[in-house]
Design a protein around this motif. Structure first.
Motif, PDB file in Angstrom:
ATOM      1  N   HIS A 164      40.686  48.331  39.249  1.00 52.67           N
ATOM      2  CA  HIS A 164      40.964  49.556  39.209  1.00 52.67           C
ATOM      3  C   HIS A 164      40.778  50.370  40.226  1.00 52.67           C
ATOM      4  O   HIS A 164      41.375  50.898  40.971  1.00 52.67           O
ATOM      5  CB  HIS A 164      40.193  50.382  37.856  1.00 52.67           C
ATOM      6  CG  HIS A 164      40.720  49.938  36.504  1.00 52.67           C
ATOM      7  ND1 HIS A 164      42.020  49.977  36.378  1.00 52.67           N
ATOM      8  CD2 HIS A 164      40.211  49.866  35.302  1.00 52.67           C
ATOM      9  CE1 HIS A 164      42.400  49.720  35.034  1.00 52.67           C
ATOM     10  NE2 HIS A 164      41.264  49.728  34.267  1.00 52.67           N
ATOM     11  N   TYR A 165      39.446  50.196  40.865  1.00 51.67           N
ATOM     12  CA  TYR A 165      38.879  50.667  42.059  1.00 51.67           C
ATOM     13  C   TYR A 165      37.843  50.184  42.575  1.00 51.67           C
ATOM     14  O   TYR A 165      37.199  49.486  41.867  1.00 51.67           O
ATOM     15  CB  TYR A 165      39.139  52.149  41.988  1.00 51.67           C
ATOM     16  CG  TYR A 165      37.690  52.909  41.427  1.00 51.67           C
ATOM     17  CD1 TYR A 165      37.347  52.591  40.082  1.00 51.67           C
ATOM     18  CD2 TYR A 165      36.985  53.710  42.321  1.00 51.67           C
ATOM     19  CE1 TYR A 165      36.316  53.304  39.772  1.00 51.67           C
ATOM     20  CE2 TYR A 165      35.743  54.214  41.571  1.00 51.67           C
ATOM     21  CZ  TYR A 165      35.314  54.083  40.228  1.00 51.67           C
ATOM     22  OH  TYR A 165      34.215  54.647  39.845  1.00 51.67           O
ATOM     23  N   ILE A 166      37.597  50.272  43.971  1.00 47.87           N
ATOM     24  CA  ILE A 166      36.202  50.003  44.494  1.00 47.87           C
ATOM     25  C   ILE A 166      35.684  51.220  45.398  1.00 47.87           C
ATOM     26  O   ILE A 166      36.478  51.838  45.991  1.00 47.87           O
ATOM     27  CB  ILE A 166      36.717  48.915  45.829  1.00 47.87           C
ATOM     28  CG1 ILE A 166      37.458  47.730  44.956  1.00 47.87           C
ATOM     29  CG2 ILE A 166      35.535  48.589  46.163  1.00 47.87           C
ATOM     30  CD1 ILE A 166      37.836  46.609  45.930  1.00 47.87           C
ATOM     31  N   ASP A 167      34.402  51.501  45.109  1.00 45.02           N
ATOM     32  CA  ASP A 167      33.745  52.343  45.685  1.00 45.02           C
ATOM     33  C   ASP A 167      32.719  51.798  46.418  1.00 45.02           C
ATOM     34  O   ASP A 167      31.931  50.949  45.891  1.00 45.02           O
ATOM     35  CB  ASP A 167      33.125  53.270  44.407  1.00 45.02           C
ATOM     36  CG  ASP A 167      32.454  54.679  45.289  1.00 45.02           C
ATOM     37  OD1 ASP A 167      33.103  55.481  45.176  1.00 45.02           O
ATOM     38  OD2 ASP A 167      31.284  54.380  45.400  1.00 45.02           O
ATOM     39  N   MET A 184      42.689  51.511  44.432  1.00 39.07           N
ATOM     40  CA  MET A 184      42.078  52.730  45.502  1.00 39.07           C
ATOM     41  C   MET A 184      40.776  52.194  45.810  1.00 39.07           C
ATOM     42  O   MET A 184      40.095  51.518  44.931  1.00 39.07           O
ATOM     43  CB  MET A 184      42.232  54.040  44.335  1.00 39.07           C
ATOM     44  CG  MET A 184      43.652  54.639  44.307  1.00 39.07           C
ATOM     45  SD  MET A 184      43.481  55.778  45.563  1.00 39.07           S
ATOM     46  CE  MET A 184      44.190  57.305  44.551  1.00 39.07           C
ATOM     47  N   THR A 239      30.977  48.795  44.350  1.00 35.38           N
ATOM     48  CA  THR A 239      31.208  48.825  43.279  1.00 35.38           C
ATOM     49  C   THR A 239      32.588  48.344  42.962  1.00 35.38           C
ATOM     50  O   THR A 239      33.416  49.259  43.439  1.00 35.38           O
ATOM     51  CB  THR A 239      30.719  50.147  42.361  1.00 35.38           C
ATOM     52  OG1 THR A 239      29.446  50.589  42.688  1.00 35.38           O
ATOM     53  CG2 THR A 239      31.142  50.049  41.062  1.00 35.38           C
ATOM     54  N   VAL A 286      35.177  48.085  39.972  1.00 39.30           N
ATOM     55  CA  VAL A 286      35.690  48.364  38.616  1.00 39.30           C
ATOM     56  C   VAL A 286      37.084  47.528  38.238  1.00 39.30           C
ATOM     57  O   VAL A 286      38.228  48.208  38.747  1.00 39.30           O
ATOM     58  CB  VAL A 286      35.650  49.839  38.423  1.00 39.30           C
ATOM     59  CG1 VAL A 286      36.031  50.209  37.285  1.00 39.30           C
ATOM     60  CG2 VAL A 286      34.317  50.541  38.635  1.00 39.30           C
ATOM     61  N   MET A 313      32.835  44.764  35.493  1.00 41.50           N
ATOM     62  CA  MET A 313      32.609  45.606  36.474  1.00 41.50           C
ATOM     63  C   MET A 313      31.347  44.959  37.651  1.00 41.50           C
ATOM     64  O   MET A 313      30.696  44.141  36.936  1.00 41.50           O
ATOM     65  CB  MET A 313      31.803  47.161  36.205  1.00 41.50           C
ATOM     66  CG  MET A 313      33.114  47.632  35.284  1.00 41.50           C
ATOM     67  SD  MET A 313      32.538  49.156  34.925  1.00 41.50           S
ATOM     68  CE  MET A 313      33.796  49.776  33.872  1.00 41.50           C
ATOM     69  N   VAL A 317      28.741  45.243  40.800  1.00 42.40           N
ATOM     70  CA  VAL A 317      27.985  46.016  41.640  1.00 42.40           C
ATOM     71  C   VAL A 317      27.119  45.107  42.786  1.00 42.40           C
ATOM     72  O   VAL A 317      26.384  44.258  42.389  1.00 42.40           O
ATOM     73  CB  VAL A 317      26.959  46.950  41.214  1.00 42.40           C
ATOM     74  CG1 VAL A 317      26.173  47.745  42.291  1.00 42.40           C
ATOM     75  CG2 VAL A 317      27.760  47.974  40.236  1.00 42.40           C
ATOM     76  N   TYR A 352      28.791  43.369  35.010  1.00 39.53           N
ATOM     77  CA  TYR A 352      28.661  44.358  33.679  1.00 39.53           C
ATOM     78  C   TYR A 352      29.880  44.098  32.974  1.00 39.53           C
ATOM     79  O   TYR A 352      31.103  44.209  33.477  1.00 39.53           O
ATOM     80  CB  TYR A 352      28.712  46.046  34.134  1.00 39.53           C
ATOM     81  CG  TYR A 352      27.254  46.340  34.900  1.00 39.53           C
ATOM     82  CD1 TYR A 352      27.212  46.015  36.397  1.00 39.53           C
ATOM     83  CD2 TYR A 352      26.422  47.139  34.272  1.00 39.53           C
ATOM     84  CE1 TYR A 352      26.536  46.522  37.086  1.00 39.53           C
ATOM     85  CE2 TYR A 352      25.320  47.641  35.129  1.00 39.53           C
ATOM     86  CZ  TYR A 352      25.436  47.332  36.183  1.00 39.53           C
ATOM     87  OH  TYR A 352      24.200  47.467  37.184  1.00 39.53           O
ATOM     88  N   LYS A 381      31.379  45.702  30.610  1.00 40.14           N
ATOM     89  CA  LYS A 381      31.534  46.695  30.120  1.00 40.14           C
ATOM     90  C   LYS A 381      33.085  47.225  30.255  1.00 40.14           C
ATOM     91  O   LYS A 381      33.601  46.546  31.540  1.00 40.14           O
ATOM     92  CB  LYS A 381      30.775  47.857  30.942  1.00 40.14           C
ATOM     93  CG  LYS A 381      29.170  47.674  30.574  1.00 40.14           C
ATOM     94  CD  LYS A 381      28.539  48.851  31.135  1.00 40.14           C
ATOM     95  CE  LYS A 381      26.918  48.926  30.798  1.00 40.14           C
ATOM     96  NZ  LYS A 381      26.391  50.226  31.653  1.00 40.14           N
ATOM     97  N   GLY A 382      33.507  48.147  29.660  1.00 39.29           N
ATOM     98  CA  GLY A 382      34.764  48.629  29.939  1.00 39.29           C
ATOM     99  C   GLY A 382      35.185  49.565  28.697  1.00 39.29           C
ATOM    100  O   GLY A 382      34.801  49.799  27.780  1.00 39.29           O
ATOM    101  N   LEU A 428      29.947  55.470  31.987  1.00 43.97           N
ATOM    102  CA  LEU A 428      31.397  54.719  31.115  1.00 43.97           C
ATOM    103  C   LEU A 428      31.668  55.617  30.115  1.00 43.97           C
ATOM    104  O   LEU A 428      30.786  55.695  29.037  1.00 43.97           O
ATOM    105  CB  LEU A 428      30.704  53.420  30.645  1.00 43.97           C
ATOM    106  CG  LEU A 428      31.962  52.719  29.938  1.00 43.97           C
ATOM    107  CD1 LEU A 428      33.229  52.339  31.011  1.00 43.97           C
ATOM    108  CD2 LEU A 428      31.506  51.274  29.552  1.00 43.97           C
ATOM    109  N   CYS A 460      43.013  55.470  35.780  1.00 42.96           N
ATOM    110  CA  CYS A 460      42.870  54.059  35.975  1.00 42.96           C
ATOM    111  C   CYS A 460      43.294  53.257  34.538  1.00 42.96           C
ATOM    112  O   CYS A 460      44.044  52.621  34.155  1.00 42.96           O
ATOM    113  CB  CYS A 460      41.483  53.192  36.202  1.00 42.96           C
ATOM    114  SG  CYS A 460      40.992  53.833  37.833  1.00 42.96           S
ATOM    115  N   TYR A 470      37.486  62.516  43.347  1.00 43.89           N
ATOM    116  CA  TYR A 470      36.572  62.793  44.569  1.00 43.89           C
ATOM    117  C   TYR A 470      36.979  64.377  44.921  1.00 43.89           C
ATOM    118  O   TYR A 470      38.086  64.599  45.246  1.00 43.89           O
ATOM    119  CB  TYR A 470      36.787  61.831  45.497  1.00 43.89           C
ATOM    120  CG  TYR A 470      36.432  60.422  45.100  1.00 43.89           C
ATOM    121  CD1 TYR A 470      35.190  59.914  45.077  1.00 43.89           C
ATOM    122  CD2 TYR A 470      37.346  59.625  44.818  1.00 43.89           C
ATOM    123  CE1 TYR A 470      34.712  58.673  44.874  1.00 43.89           C
ATOM    124  CE2 TYR A 470      36.869  58.001  44.362  1.00 43.89           C
ATOM    125  CZ  TYR A 470      35.577  57.759  44.526  1.00 43.89           C
ATOM    126  OH  TYR A 470      35.254  56.564  44.285  1.00 43.89           O
TER     127      TYR A 470
END
Lengths: 338, 338, 338, 338
Positions: C146-149, C214, C231, C233, C238, C240, C253, C255-256, D155, D194, D204
């Motif tokens: 989904h995305y990377i931070d 993104m 991170t 996602v 996910m 980290v 993780y 998680k979702g 989450l 997402c 953001y």
């Protein structure tokens, strides 16, 4: 004056760090390294191609060195240090100084007779964070010391010829002695042999100091988390030294319990708690081992007694011996003679 | 069936939480609260304007209740619980069940004779994280248990009529008994009286269980950091329960030391260490006190013995008594009779 | 075959680490170091007394070296690397490869013409934790990304001739490109000049990749906390990556958010959340720089293209240039040409 | 004077907390709760058996209340609050006050005309930690504010009728406005969808304030870690507010970069960094919602404008609207009109 010529005996786990520091100190020259293992000799060669490398440490006694560092396994500390002193070399020996107090006393006697510097590698005596704690104690900022709790936990490293007491508690005891600067009255210890029938891998120590100061030590080779923590609880403030973090190693808690001025006869008093700020002082960190090596050189040059002299090493050994007696006798209460 | 009529005696520190839970349980009715203090009665009124509020707990014995919860100071647990049982009320009494084992035995005897439910508020027996640990032990996922280390530290709350042992260690001991499900062989303890000459505010306990399982407890009213941690070290895996964090309370470490199959006569063996993954299981958390209150109701309705019955409370008391004897006699080794 | 003869140009902040590694690699010989500063020459001498030390890097071109490492300030990367290639030396140049894409293209062209290895010091391409993340992405264990931070924050170090983008974002962009292995479509950035009117010390970047992926980057020279975090996602899991801790750098993780199979026309659907376990894999850590240096030697010996070849360096430069344009034009949306 | 009669409309996620607080406030009486769902009515009954419980909120307008709390889903804030004001009731409405600025302006106008108190539930305006930060700013202890970075990640919880901006950024924006106490000049935002094609779940924001103060907000419904952090970077000191920990929420860093007094023409200046102590002040924590509810009552009784009045709610809405425009138009730069 000229730089001192230093040799390192034992290039295993810790020796390379000592060699590196002496090689980098402007006031010292690393001129030789001895180790029994070809592998270690090769490792040393890749770092120090230009110096003398030998498998026989006796070679270091005939080449005009000023001092040697003994970083062998503990069992060899005494014989090697003894020979070095007999060859009129100043000696920095790794902790524990020896395997019993009699050996330590011999080394001290020998170094005194010959006017040689005998120093033990109690690194924490050269650690900025420990200095900070000592300052808080001496400045009375903490008030009266109630108790000290220390924990040194990790997974391994098991050693065949030692137990967790001589491997880990040696650090905490040297810190305690450095911080409180007095001899404990007694010690008792409880040990466990979990992995091997004949090796203590976990130990809990209670060390009693004058003025009702108690210290409790927990050392373990068998813990999932790496812990290196010293907590000092004073009547005014409390300090925690966490040595596994890279920054913020010291925290000062302005917390405490204040006794009521007056308590009536019916025990019907009220406590007042102080929950003040927490301060994380910016302790400037210099590699303790670097400080230690420099201090060794300075002690030789200035003919001064090092902070972690042979007698300090002996003090630690006597406490370790008493703790081991206590563990072996079912946690007996061992009074210390000084 | 109808909901059970419940009264709460003692609305101080913990009583309000018990009252809230019984008020919210569909299978129970909170119908009365007793407390000696006008302030607490007022606090109760603001939350439960419609129920009976009295300063004399005896009022609760004549109003057709099914059960009472005794959340008074420890000193009153025994007399109040005794009166309640004599009035044919089921009793949930806070921990410690009584101040000595004789009192506990009396309450057990009384409840047995009258066929009444007597349960102690050992909350951790109803904690999902503790259940998870017990599961790891029973499934042998941890292998053989080497030792358990438990710490419960904080600043305060000091109590006049108790010491840190009866205030904090009671939790850790009930957790230990629940996890290992067997009676310890012996206990020794070391206590300190830092703030007051006559109140233990710090204690270290060693509890020895069968099969060479050792437990060490550290409880303190005088620590700058809030710590509530249980570490279980097994031959296969290790678990840490950290109860001060809101999430990620349990961590399972796939770490350990493996003994070599073969060790030659010269003790020249090698260890192999396992540094595997760490897992943080997603333990679904339900308020332990809610579970406890529901369990009390269910035990009454189904006439079943509660997990934390009177006998469990007595087991804890016997260990606390032995630990206190040890502290008072200079850390003697106290063998436990069962 | 023989070991390769390597020289290091620039012995300031990073050069010593490169020198140390090449000195220790069995397949390489560190034979010379050049630096403009007498101090640095002295520092080098204390570590490597036996090798050639010069203030004029041109000396390294006439002594039969196989390769040089360019660890000068960024402004000198291009001219020094160019000269080295012209002297038929393989080149490892620190990041950023040059100060603009034209210079980078020249170096690439030159190295291609001469069949020389040109490699950039994108250390993270040789980091075990980054390898682990890439594995989780490629194995689809994370599902769709989904995305990377990414955040790289600290206090300082300010540089006169650079800004935070070229100093810090260069790391995150090289990580992004390595992980996703495709060219971004566009970039926009927002910069702040807090301490100096003409130096960006904080920047936020948005990088858009194909397939709706993104990435958001936050780099700062002006943050109280040291942060180095990535991170990722995904639709399934996910990850980290926390690079400021010594252990437990990677957390996965489970998680979702799961979309409902069916959602009726009234948008009246329910989500289901997965709160599964967290896993901290035991990633075996080898010093990335050591891996990088070995990879440079291997690429030369085996005549293979290094993972962080000149073209990779150029890709990073093009994104930095576009981000800088965006910052200077009020956060414009810059489309990238490849 | 008498206590105020309060009713709560909406007893879903947040309503129960508001009801509990008003029930416990001595200066208020909770006399009625309205909710559309039978389940919620039942939940309310178990807590407040004695008060009026209805599924039709209009019932609350005819029973002589002084004020109502609107804790419905956001879509209903405007119509319900409007009716309440028209019925001459003081109104506390949850955040966001309405779904657009026009609706907010109407409510403000209506409350002004009728001289009624209109307050929005911007809880952070009543948070002790936020008060502490504001104090540090106003006392100039931080020096000039360089920038503020805020992150609110978790989450879920996804909502059908909202997006992450209106659910989470509303908090950070109200904090920003409260801290800086001035209107921003412009805002730009980047959003991601997402999980669902039509719901922003990550955003953001860049918010530009006068005096070159920049704020960056990161809000996400799709992050593995729960993060609620505000970092304020000043020219003298820096502050971090971490709202996911139970204690030590605020840290003050005596860190910074000092510009040289004099820099010669060749840009050849040196920076000096300050790495001072970190202080964790002991902020006494009172439940912010309790403070908020008390403040609502006080504002009514004293006829004073609440800190988080309708106009504050409107300011937040205008920024959210501009941010949403920016997200929908590809991160355009939206200038704000005040």
């Amino acid at each position: 004056m000229d730089t001192l010529k230093v040799g390192v005996i034992g290039y295993g786990y810790w020796g390379p760090n000592l060699a590196r520091n002496f090689a980098e100190l402007p006031s010292a020259d690393l001129v030789a390294i001895a180790d029994l293992s070809d592998n270690q000799i090769e490792r040393a060669r890749s770092k120090f191609p230009e110096i003398v490398l030998t498998k026989d440490y006796h070679d270091l006694f005939g080449m005009g060195l000023d001092a040697v560092v003994v970083a062998t396994p503990p069992a060899a500390h005494y014989p090697v240090a003894k020979e070095a002193l007999e060859n009129n070399l100043h000696v920095l020996v790794e902790k524990p100084i020896t395997r019993n107090s009699q050996e330590a006393e011999e080394l001290i006697k020998l170094s005194d007779e010959r006017g040689l510097t005998l120093m033990v590698g109690h690194t924490f005596a050269y650690n900025s964070a420990v200095h900070a704690m000592k300052k808080f104690i001496e400045s009375k900022e903490l008030g009266d010391i109630h108790y000290i709790d220390s924990a040194r936990l990790n997974l391994g490293l098991f050693q065949k010829s030692a137990n967790v007491l001589w491997d880990l508690a040696v650090h905490d005891i040297s810190i305690l002695l450095y911080l409180l600067d007095q001899n404990p009255i007694s010690v008792s210890a409880q040990g466990m042999k979990c992995v091997f029938k004949d090796i203590y891998d976990i130990a809990y120590l209670n060390v009693v100091f004058p003025n009702n100061i108690m210290a409790h030590l927990h050392v373990s080779w068998l813990d999932p988390c790496k812990v290196r923590r010293v907590t000092i609880v004073g009547s005014k403030k409390m300090v925690v030294f966490n040595d596994v973090v890279n920054e913020e190693k010291i925290r000062i808690y302005d917390k405490g319990v204040d006794k009521p001025e007056y308590t009536n006869g019916f025990g019907d008093f009220q406590f007042s708690y102080r929950y003040g700020d927490i301060t994380i002082p910016n302790v400037r960190y210099i590699e303790p081992l670097r400080q230690e090596c420099q201090h060794f050189i300075d002690s030789i040059v200035n003919k001064t007694r090092p902070k972690s002299c042979g007698r300090e090493g002996l003090r630690v050994i006597k406490i370790l011996e008493a703790a081991e007696r206590s563990m072996n006798n079912g946690s007996t209460h061992e009074v210390l003679e000084w």
